[in-house]
Design an enzyme around this catalytic site. Structure first.
Site, mmCIF file in Angstrom:
data_model
loop_
_atom_site.group_PDB
_atom_site.id
_atom_site.type_symbol
_atom_site.label_atom_id
_atom_site.label_comp_id
_atom_site.label_asym_id
_atom_site.label_seq_id
_atom_site.Cartn_x
_atom_site.Cartn_y
_atom_site.Cartn_z
ATOM 1 N N PRO A 87 -30.952 15.509 27.421
ATOM 2 C CA PRO A 87 -31.311 14.191 26.872
ATOM 3 C C PRO A 87 -32.535 14.259 25.966
ATOM 4 C CG PRO A 87 -30.831 14.010 29.216
ATOM 5 C CD PRO A 87 -30.841 15.481 28.896
ATOM 6 N N GLU A 118 -30.544 19.011 37.805
ATOM 7 C CA GLU A 118 -31.625 18.364 37.048
ATOM 8 C C GLU A 118 -31.886 19.073 35.717
ATOM 9 O OE1 GLU A 118 -33.253 15.470 36.960
ATOM 10 O OE2 GLU A 118 -31.794 15.019 38.519
ATOM 11 N N ARG A 156 -13.924 19.898 13.431
ATOM 12 C CA ARG A 156 -13.284 19.121 12.360
ATOM 13 C C ARG A 156 -13.807 19.574 10.998
ATOM 14 N NH1 ARG A 156 -13.960 13.728 11.562
ATOM 15 N NH2 ARG A 156 -11.762 13.332 11.366
ATOM 16 N N ASP A 171 -14.429 9.953 6.329
ATOM 17 C CA ASP A 171 -14.679 9.233 7.575
ATOM 18 C C ASP A 171 -16.063 8.601 7.633
ATOM 19 O OD1 ASP A 171 -12.276 9.461 8.911
ATOM 20 O OD2 ASP A 171 -12.724 11.477 9.645
HETATM 21 C C1 LIG Z 1 -28.606 15.023 35.181
HETATM 22 S S1 LIG Z 1 -28.862 15.809 33.618
HETATM 23 C C2 LIG Z 1 -30.561 16.192 33.683
HETATM 24 C C3 LIG Z 1 -31.398 15.051 33.279
HETATM 25 C C4 LIG Z 1 -32.860 15.403 33.074
HETATM 26 N N1 LIG Z 1 -33.543 15.590 34.304
HETATM 27 C C5 LIG Z 1 -33.520 14.274 32.306
HETATM 28 O O1 LIG Z 1 -33.881 13.252 32.891
HETATM 29 O O2 LIG Z 1 -33.616 14.398 31.052
HETATM 30 C C6 LIG Z 1 -28.079 17.362 33.829
HETATM 31 C C7 LIG Z 1 -27.596 18.001 32.539
HETATM 32 O O3 LIG Z 1 -26.644 17.173 31.915
HETATM 33 C C8 LIG Z 1 -26.683 17.371 30.512
HETATM 34 N N2 LIG Z 1 -26.932 16.050 29.892
HETATM 35 C C9 LIG Z 1 -27.123 14.888 30.526
HETATM 36 N N3 LIG Z 1 -27.305 13.884 29.664
HETATM 37 C C10 LIG Z 1 -27.217 14.411 28.434
HETATM 38 C C11 LIG Z 1 -27.323 13.888 27.113
HETATM 39 N N4 LIG Z 1 -27.597 12.594 26.873
HETATM 40 N N5 LIG Z 1 -27.163 14.729 26.079
HETATM 41 C C12 LIG Z 1 -26.931 16.044 26.270
HETATM 42 N N6 LIG Z 1 -26.824 16.594 27.481
HETATM 43 C C13 LIG Z 1 -26.966 15.796 28.558
HETATM 44 C C14 LIG Z 1 -27.789 18.367 30.243
HETATM 45 O O4 LIG Z 1 -27.209 19.645 30.118
HETATM 46 C C15 LIG Z 1 -28.644 18.254 31.482
HETATM 47 O O5 LIG Z 1 -29.352 19.442 31.725
#
Ligand SMILES: C[S@@+](CC[C@H](N)C(=O)[O-])C[C@H]1O[C@@H](n2cnc3c(N)ncnc32)[C@H](O)[C@@H]1O
Length: 438
Positions: A87, A118, A156, A171
């Site tokens: 994120p 996490e 794509r 697009d």
């Molecule tokens: C539960 S999430 C971890 C969240 C992290 N502790 C935080 O609050 O930013 C577990 C994994 O899901 C993926 N993930 C979750 N949300 C994502 C997003 N918005 N974009 C990209 N990957 C995401 C990532 O690989 C991340 O390490």
């Protein structure tokens, strides 16, 4: 292109890769995908995760497990463009996809490393990541769906994966606008008919209709994208044609004077000049000055005459150009009526205020689409003195929230407020895209 997927659950990719265009891309030899589990890089019963240091719950993927996975794939398949997901990463959009597609094709090997739990020990990303990608301002359970999203968007762009490359570059988000609406059979469905123009066979007219529809949709829902994109002359022309006309008014009547008094304020030349220049810069049609006082009107008229038809015309042509948009009016009500007469429809009236206002629908600087999709001209109302009086708010459709900074001071001059509000509301602010062709 070689693609390596590393995940806690590689089986998630089985049907994704075995279906439709993904399957065909593999069969055609355009992509060669290998997916591995982090579990392949630990001994049986050994853990791939460990608790995060410090207070709070949460397990993280162990760095040496991720390292082994990356080194295994690169050892067998060559150095990769390594993409992690989180994120906190760079928000995925068409520009990022285009850049990743180019870099992945140049590398010949794309590696997508999906986190879970996490996330990962941050040192792994710091050491290995060429890019960290976020698919939105939200949290998912793992990086596998983000990896699939990235693959669908990126592939794509790889020649041969999607049948017609032209259908890709027309697009949404390839330019400043989203795609136009499309229709297929039946001609009438649920009482809704396919527009006659779409079936007219007139290619020029269809092209123009499509472009206008794309702009309308962008104005209604994607102005943040449009305003941050570079608009060429053609796009600018159609955008300006379809953006609802904007007006603004500076009130010197119906003003809150404090201690429950309502009344008038004096016109100042600097407000007229600066308001006019801001109005001209942002494409506001006319800038009204409201005062019911005859002597104040005469002062303003002297100033306007100098710039509109006096020595000011040649002294400073730019100032003449800006000040020529200024109009005098005796009240808000008269201003609204004048715009209605010019446009043939009553404008939507949006007040501005340094405070919140009871009983009027409030707008923020992200709600332009809600206003613009009503296809009416817009009048922005600015107060002087201590701001607009209640009687003025009773005549408006909306009130825009206060302009704020990260400070405890809230006392902008109306000149500054006019400029800031215009910029927040519809300023053009293209992003510099690294590597974009100029
Ligand atoms: C539960 S999430 C971890 C969240 C992290 N502790 C935080 O609050 O930013 C577990 C994994 O899901 C993926 N993930 C979750 N949300 C994502 C997003 N918005 N974009 C990209 N990957 C995401 C990532 O690989 C991340 O390490």
């Amino acid at each position: 292109m070689k693609i390596s997927l590393i995940s806690v659950f590689p089986q998630l990719y089985d049907s994704f890769l075995g279906t439709s265009l993904m399957k065909r891309a593999s069969e055609k030899g355009l992509i060669d995908v290998q997916a591995s589990s982090f579990f392949s890089y630990v001994e049986p019963k050994e853990r791939i995760d460990a608790p995060a240091f410090g207070p709070g719950a949460g397990m993280l993927l162990r760095p040496e497990v991720v390292q082994k996975a990356i080194e295994d794939h690169e050892g067998r398949r060559g150095k990769a463009l390594r993409v992690f997901f989180s994120p906190h990463g760079k928000l995925l959009d068409q520009h990022l996809l285009t850049s990743l597609a180019e870099r992945a094709q140049a590398a010949g090997h794309l590696m997508l490393i999906a986190g879970r739990y996490e996330g990962m020990d941050v040192r792994v990303e710091e050491h290995f990541a060429d890019e960290i990608v976020s698919v939105g301002n939200c949290v998912l359970m793992g990086g596998d769906l983000p990896a699939m999203m990235l693959l669908e968007g990126l592939l794509r762009l790889v020649p041969g994966v999607v049948g017609k490359q032209e259908s890709v570059t027309c697009d949404s988000f390839f330019g400043p606008f989203v795609d136009y609406p499309s229709y297929t059979e039946p001609l009438v469905w649920q009482g809704k008919e396919v527009p006659a123009i779409v079936r007219s066979g007139n290619h020029g007219a269809i092209e123009q209709w499509r472009q206008e529809q794309a702009v309308e949709r962008s104005l209604a829902g994607h102005f943040a994208w449009t305003r941050s994109s570079e608009l060429d002359a053609r796009a600018m022309k159609v955008f300006k044609k379809l953006l609802p006309k904007h007006y603004m008014v500076l009130m010197h009547d119906e003003i809150d004077l404090g201690e429950d008094k309502v009344g008038t304020t004096s016109i100042t030349s600097i407000d007229i000049h600066d308001g006019a220049r801001s109005a001209r810069t942002y494409g506001v049609e006319q800038f009204y000055l409201v005062t019911p006082l005859v002597d104040q009107q005469m002062i303003a008229k002297t100033l306007l005459d100098f710039w509109v038809k006096g020595a000011g015309v040649t002294y400073n042509p730019h100032r003449h150009d800006a000040v020529s948009r200024v109009r005098m009016s005796t009240s808000l009500c008269e201003t609204i009526a004048a715009i209605e007469e010019r446009e043939g429809v009553r404008p939507l009236v949006i007040a501005t205020s340094a405070k919140s206002v009871e009983g009027v629908r409030s707008l923020d600087y992200y709600s332009q689409g809600e206003v613009w999709s009503q296809h009416r001209p817009v009048l922005l109302v600015f107060g002087t003195g201590k701001g607009l009086a209640r009687s003025a708010f009773d005549q408006v459709d909306y009130v825009l929230g206060p302009v704020q900074g990260f400070s405890d001071f809230n006392h902008l001059s109306v000149r500054s407020a006019m400029a800031v509000v215009l910029d927040r509301w519809f300023g053009y602010n293209p992003k510099m895209i690294p590597g974009a062709k100029k």
